[in-house]
Design an enzyme around this catalytic site. Structure first.
Site, PDB file in Angstrom:
ATOM      1  N   SER A  13       0.862  -1.173   0.000  1.00 17.31           N
ATOM      2  CA  SER A  13       0.000   0.000   0.000  1.00 17.31           C
ATOM      3  C   SER A  13       0.905   1.232   0.000  1.00 17.31           C
ATOM      4  CB  SER A  13      -0.926  -0.080   1.212  1.00 17.31           C
ATOM      5  OG  SER A  13      -1.938   0.870   1.127  1.00 17.31           O
ATOM      6  N   HIS A  40      -2.618  -1.319  -3.509  1.00 19.43           N
ATOM      7  CA  HIS A  40      -3.708  -0.351  -3.351  1.00 19.43           C
ATOM      8  C   HIS A  40      -3.331   0.865  -4.195  1.00 19.43           C
ATOM      9  CE1 HIS A  40      -4.496  -2.038   0.939  1.00 19.43           C
ATOM     10  NE2 HIS A  40      -4.993  -2.818  -0.001  1.00 19.43           N
ATOM     11  N   ASP A 133      -4.615  -4.285   5.850  1.00 16.33           N
ATOM     12  CA  ASP A 133      -4.952  -5.258   4.814  1.00 16.33           C
ATOM     13  C   ASP A 133      -3.721  -6.117   4.519  1.00 16.33           C
ATOM     14  OD1 ASP A 133      -6.494  -6.517   2.890  1.00 16.33           O
ATOM     15  OD2 ASP A 133      -5.929  -5.108   1.306  1.00 16.33           O
TER      16      ASP A 133
END
Ligand SMILES: C[S@@+](CC[C@H](N)C(=O)[O-])C[C@H]1O[C@@H](n2cnc3c(N)ncnc32)[C@H](O)[C@@H]1O
Lengths: 192, 273
Positions: A13, A40, A133
Site C-alpha cells: 500500500s 492499493h 490489509d
C-alpha cells in the site's frame, strides 16, 4: 489439490511502489515462479504502472485479465477496483464484491485464496502501508505452510502494515528492500 | 478460513440444481467458495450437514441463499469512459432507428439502468426506447424498480456523470429524502424489470444494444461462451454488446462475429450472423 507451479504474492500500500521499482531489476530472468502483485492504488494509473514496471525487468509484466492462466516468469498486476482470486486450475478470476479493509483489490483476499491452493509452494511478502490489509492473509499463508516475509518496518516508508504482521507472529523473514529480489530468486530456485 | 470445503461446495451446488433448478455449477469456484463461506458464518450454521439440510429442505431459505451468493455491488456511471463511448459512438447510431430496444442483463439494483435512461433522455431518445432490465436475484430487481439509492453515493455519481460527458445538473434527476435519493419516475417509465437467469433462460427478444457488465467474471469459460452465444442470438445485425472493463470477447467462439468499436472500450458491434 496443490498446484505444481510455485507462486509469489506481493501486497503493498502507501510507500510500496518505490520498493517494487527497486526490487524488479534484481529478479532473475528467466524466473521459475509466477509473481502476483496486489497494490492499493488509484484506478486511473492502469497502463502507466505496467509501463513503469516493464521498464525495470525483462520478465513479462501484465495486468490481470479475466481467466488468465498463471505462467512462470510472468508478473501479474491486480487491476484496480476488483478483487483477485485464484482458481484450482491455475487461472485467475476477478470479483467485484464489497471492499475488504476499505480496499478493492484487497491483499487479504488474494493472499488467502493463494494460501488455500498453493500451501508450501507459496511465498507471500507484505510491504509498506498504512492499512492492516494483508495481515490476516499472511496468517492464512502461514497456517497453510507457506513462507511469510515482510519488509522491515524500520525501513518502510509507512511502517504500520508490516509492523502489524510482525506483531501478529508467523513471519519467517524480515527483509530489507535490497534483499527482496534475491529472496524471491532463491525461493524460485528451491521450490522449482 | 474455509469452513466449507471445495468438495462440499460441489455438493451444495448439486443440491441447488436438483431440488430447485438453480444451476450455479459453472460459476467460478473461487468466488463461490468465498460467498458460500460468508453465508455459512453469517447464518451461524454449526456444521456443513446442517447447512446442507437447510438448503435441501427449506425452500424459503433458497431465496436468501441466491440473494447472498450473488454479488450485487454496482454503481452509477461506473467507468465513465464507457458511458462517454455510448454517448459518442453508440447512441448516434441507435438514433437512426424508429424504435430502440436495450437489454441490461445482470442489472443488480439498477444504478446502471438509471444511468442509461439519463443518457437516452439527454440524447432525446428515451421516448422511443424500451429497456429490459433483468437479473437472477428478485430482491435486487425490487430495489431497482424503486430507484432509491443512498444519498451518500451521489457525490461520487455526480463526478462520474460529469466524467461521462454529462452537462446537466445531476441533482435534477432525483429528489433527496432523508438519507436517500429517489430518481425521477419519468426515467424508468420505459424500463421493464424482470427476472431472467442467464444460465437457464433463453432469448426473449432482439435488441440493438445489450449491456452485461461484471456478470461474466463469475462464470467459467464454458458458461461464458454459452451466455455470449445467447447475447449474439439476441442482437440484431449491427447491434452493440457492452461488457465490463475487465471482460472480453477475445478467445471466445463468438468473437469472429463482432468488431470492437474502440480499442480502449469494451463495446463490440455485431458485424456478421
Ligand atoms: C457485480 S453485479 C454487476 C452489476 C452491474 N451490471 C455493474 O456492473 O455494476 C452482478 C449481477 O449479476 C447477477 N447475476 C449473477 N448470476 C446471474 C445469472 N445467472 N443470470 C442473471 N443475472 C445473474 C447478480 O445477481 C448481480 O446482480
Amino acid at each position: 489439490m496443490m498446484n505444481p507451479l510455485s507462486l509469489v504474492v506481493i501486497g503493498g500500500s502507501a510507500g510500496s511502489l518505490e520498493v517494487l521499482l527497486q526490487m524488479l531489476p534484481g529478479l532473475d530472468v528467466p524466473l521459475a515462479v509466477a509473481i502476483i502483485i496486489v497494490l492499493h492504488r488509484k484506478s486511473y494509473a492502469d497502463s502507466v504502472l505496467i509501463d513503469l514496471f516493464s521498464s525495470r525487468t525483462r520478465l513479462l509484466v501484465k495486468e490481470v485479465e479475466e481467466k488468465d492462466l498463471l505462467q512462470p516468469g510472468t508478473i501479474y498486476l491486480a487491476p484496480p477496483d476488483y478483487h483477485l482470486l485464484l482458481e484450482s486450475n491455475g487461472s485467475l478470476s476477478l470479483d467485484y464484491s464489497e471492499k475488504i479493509n476499505f480496499s478493492r483489490p484487497s491483499i487479504d483476499v488474494t493472499f488467502s485464496s493463494a494460501a488455500r491452493l498453493y500451501g508450501p509452494r507459496l511465498l507471500a511478502i507484505l510491504l509498506s502501508g498504512a492499512n492492516a490489509d494483508g495481515v490476516l492473509g499472511l496468517h492464512h499463508v502461514h497456517k497453510m505452510g507457506g513462507m511469510v516475509a515482510v519488509q522491515d518496518p524500520n525501513s518502510a516508508e509507512v511502517r504500520y502494515m508490516p509492523q502489524q504482521a510482525v506483531e501478529q507472529g508467523g513471519v519467517d523473514k524480515i527483509l530489507q528492500v535490497k534483499e527482496i529480489a534475491p529472496f524471491i530468486n532463491k525461493f524460485a530456485a528451491v521450490t522449482r | 478460513m474455509n469452513a466449507v470445503k471445495e468438495e462440499e461446495i460441489g455438493v451444495l451446488l448439486n443440491d441447488m440444481l436438483e431440488c430447485y433448478g438453480y444451476d450455479f455449477t459453472d460459476y467460478s469456484l473461487a468466488s463461490m467458495q468465498r460467498r458460500i463461506n460468508r453465508l455459512f458464518s453469517m447464518d451461524r450454521f454449526p456444521s456443513f450437514a446442517e447447512f446442507r439440510y437447510r438448503v435441501r429442505n427449506d425452500p424459503a431459505y433458497i431465496q436468501h441463499f441466491v440473494e447472498e451468493i450473488t454479488v450485487n455491488v454496482t454503481e452509477m456511471f461506473r467507468d465513465p469512459s464507457f458511458y462517454l463511448a455510448l454517448r459518442k459512438q453508440v447512441l448516434p447510431m441507435l438514433a437512426t432507428y424508429p424504435f430502440i430496444r436495450i437489454w441490461h442483463a445482470g442489472c443488480s439494483t439498477g444504478e446502471e439502468v438509471y444511468s442509461m435512461a439519463i443518457l437516452l433522455q439527454e440524447a432525446n431518445l428515451l421516448h422511443k426506447s424500451v429497456i429490459y432490465a433483468t437479473d437472477i436475484n428478485t430482491a435486487v430487481l425490487e430495489k431497482a424498480r424503486k430507484g432509491i439509492f443512498p444519498i451518500a453515493n451521489m457525490q461520487q455519481y455526480s463526478q462520474n456523470y460529469i466524467a461521462s460527458g454529462g452537462q446537466h445538473d445531476f441533482s435534477a434527476y432525483y429528489s433527496a429524502k432523508y438519507d436517500y435519493a429517489k430518481f425521477n419516475e419519468s426515467l424508468c417509465r420505459k424500463v421493464i424489470f424482470a427476472p431472467h437467469n442467464l444460465v437457464t433462460d433463453g432469448s426473449f427478444n432482439e435488441f440493438q444494444l445489450i449491456i452485461c457488465r461484471n456478470v461474466l467474471i463469475y462464470f467459467n469459460k464454458d458458461l461464458q461462451d454459452k451466455v455470449l452465444k445467447l447475447f449474439s442470438e439476441s442482437l440484431e445485425q449491427l447491434g452493440y454488446l457492452g461488457l465490463g472493463s475487465k471482460e472480453t470477447l477475445k478467445f471466445t467462439a463468438e468473437v469472429h462475429k463482432f468488431r470492437q468499436i474502440d480499442k480502449r472500450e469494451k463495446i463490440w458491434r455485431k458485424v456478421s450472423i
